[in-house]
Write a protein that holds these residues in place. Sequence first.
Motif, short mmCIF file in Angstrom:
data_model
loop_
_atom_site.label_atom_id
_atom_site.label_comp_id
_atom_site.label_asym_id
_atom_site.label_seq_id
_atom_site.Cartn_x
_atom_site.Cartn_y
_atom_site.Cartn_z
N ALA A 55 0.82 -1.20 0.00
CA ALA A 55 0.00 0.00 0.00
C ALA A 55 0.86 1.26 0.00
CB ALA A 55 -0.92 0.01 1.22
N TYR A 56 0.37 2.29 -0.69
CA TYR A 56 1.06 3.57 -0.72
C TYR A 56 1.11 4.16 0.70
CZ TYR A 56 1.76 8.58 -1.48
OH TYR A 56 2.22 9.86 -1.41
N THR A 57 2.29 4.53 1.12
CA THR A 57 2.53 5.00 2.49
C THR A 57 3.47 6.20 2.41
OG1 THR A 57 2.34 2.71 3.25
CG2 THR A 57 3.34 4.28 4.78
N ARG A 58 3.24 7.21 3.23
CA ARG A 58 4.09 8.41 3.11
C ARG A 58 4.20 9.14 4.44
NH1 ARG A 58 0.56 12.39 5.07
NH2 ARG A 58 -1.32 12.59 3.81
N ALA A 59 5.25 9.96 4.50
CA ALA A 59 5.47 10.88 5.62
C ALA A 59 5.72 12.27 5.03
CB ALA A 59 6.67 10.44 6.46
N ILE A 60 5.06 13.27 5.60
CA ILE A 60 5.23 14.64 5.14
C ILE A 60 5.58 15.51 6.34
CG2 ILE A 60 4.20 16.60 3.94
CD1 ILE A 60 2.25 14.74 2.63
#
Length: 357
Positions: A55-60
């Motif tokens: 799954a697409y996972t991100r930190a901003i």
Amino acid sequence: MRPDEILIIDRDTVERCLAKQDPVALVESMLHHHAAGGTVLPAEGYLAWRNGVGAYTRAIAMLGGSDTSSGRTYGMKLINASVSNPGLGIERAGGFTVLFDPETARPTALVEAGFISAERTAAYTMSTLRVLGPAGFDEVSIVGCGTIARAHVRLLHRYFGAVRRIHVHDIDPERARRFASDVTGRFPEYTVDIHPDVHSCVSASQVLVTLTVSDEPYIEAGSLRPGTFVAHVSLDDLRPEVFEHAQAVYVDDLGLVCDNPRRILGALIRDGRVAVPGTSDAPGSGPGRAITGAYGDVLRGALPAVRPDDGFVVSNPFGMAVADVVMGRAVADLARAEGLGVMVDLLGAATRAGGAA
């Protein structure tokens, strides 16, 4: 506070403090300052990956500073998300906002970010609805039934008392049913209509709010009723012709939108199908109309407000972390005044804020 003390504010405390605030006024104040050059908004840090289930996972990480009624405020929002989180029974996104002392730069507060992020997003929509929306409406269509949708309904109830019917659609029918049950349980005066297809939901009212994680545009201009206001809060719900044929298109920050071709409006600008204010229409496959301008300029009277008549008006905010910083500051100030939260000495022990030395 000593230099190494930090106030930790959990979600329950955030909710308690924001219930005593006017979130729309907080966001509008920030937008006034932003339009007048009273904010600092550096480029965000962005890290993306695929988790163990692909799954697409991100930190901003987003830094920001703004003038406020309490003085200059600086901070950073860290908000992380994975599209597989709802399947685990947790919200898609979560994180915290850190506030900084403007003199020493030391962190002074760590504030749960999920609720504030949803609240400031919904508050922006409420503001644009008040200024750019149809003159009168009692129904709203919402596409996407997650956390931010709940924030929108909560603020619709607070700021638009005439609304009585909510039309909803979600690609997960069970999520739509849970959402409808939650809404009517909290606001019995509301009727929630669950639509099996997105286009019937879109055309059901003259106010449309998109709150999905779609990366493929699917809403056509022909699905919109005449006189519709579209709050395009999520990434890529609207097809290009919606922007190209809108009566007006407003953004929160032109630079942020232009610099991010991952989102549909940024891609249209890159391809010359939509132009930024003050530039000639660039060649492209579409009419190349110009964005009307930044919504903050509308609030300060530097740009006219266009409401939909026989066409449609689009609000396309990128989302500015400085709004989270400003709202976090308001929460932290009230929490300190009321002795709420947990005070932690980074060099030692934790104590309740009300009993801190």
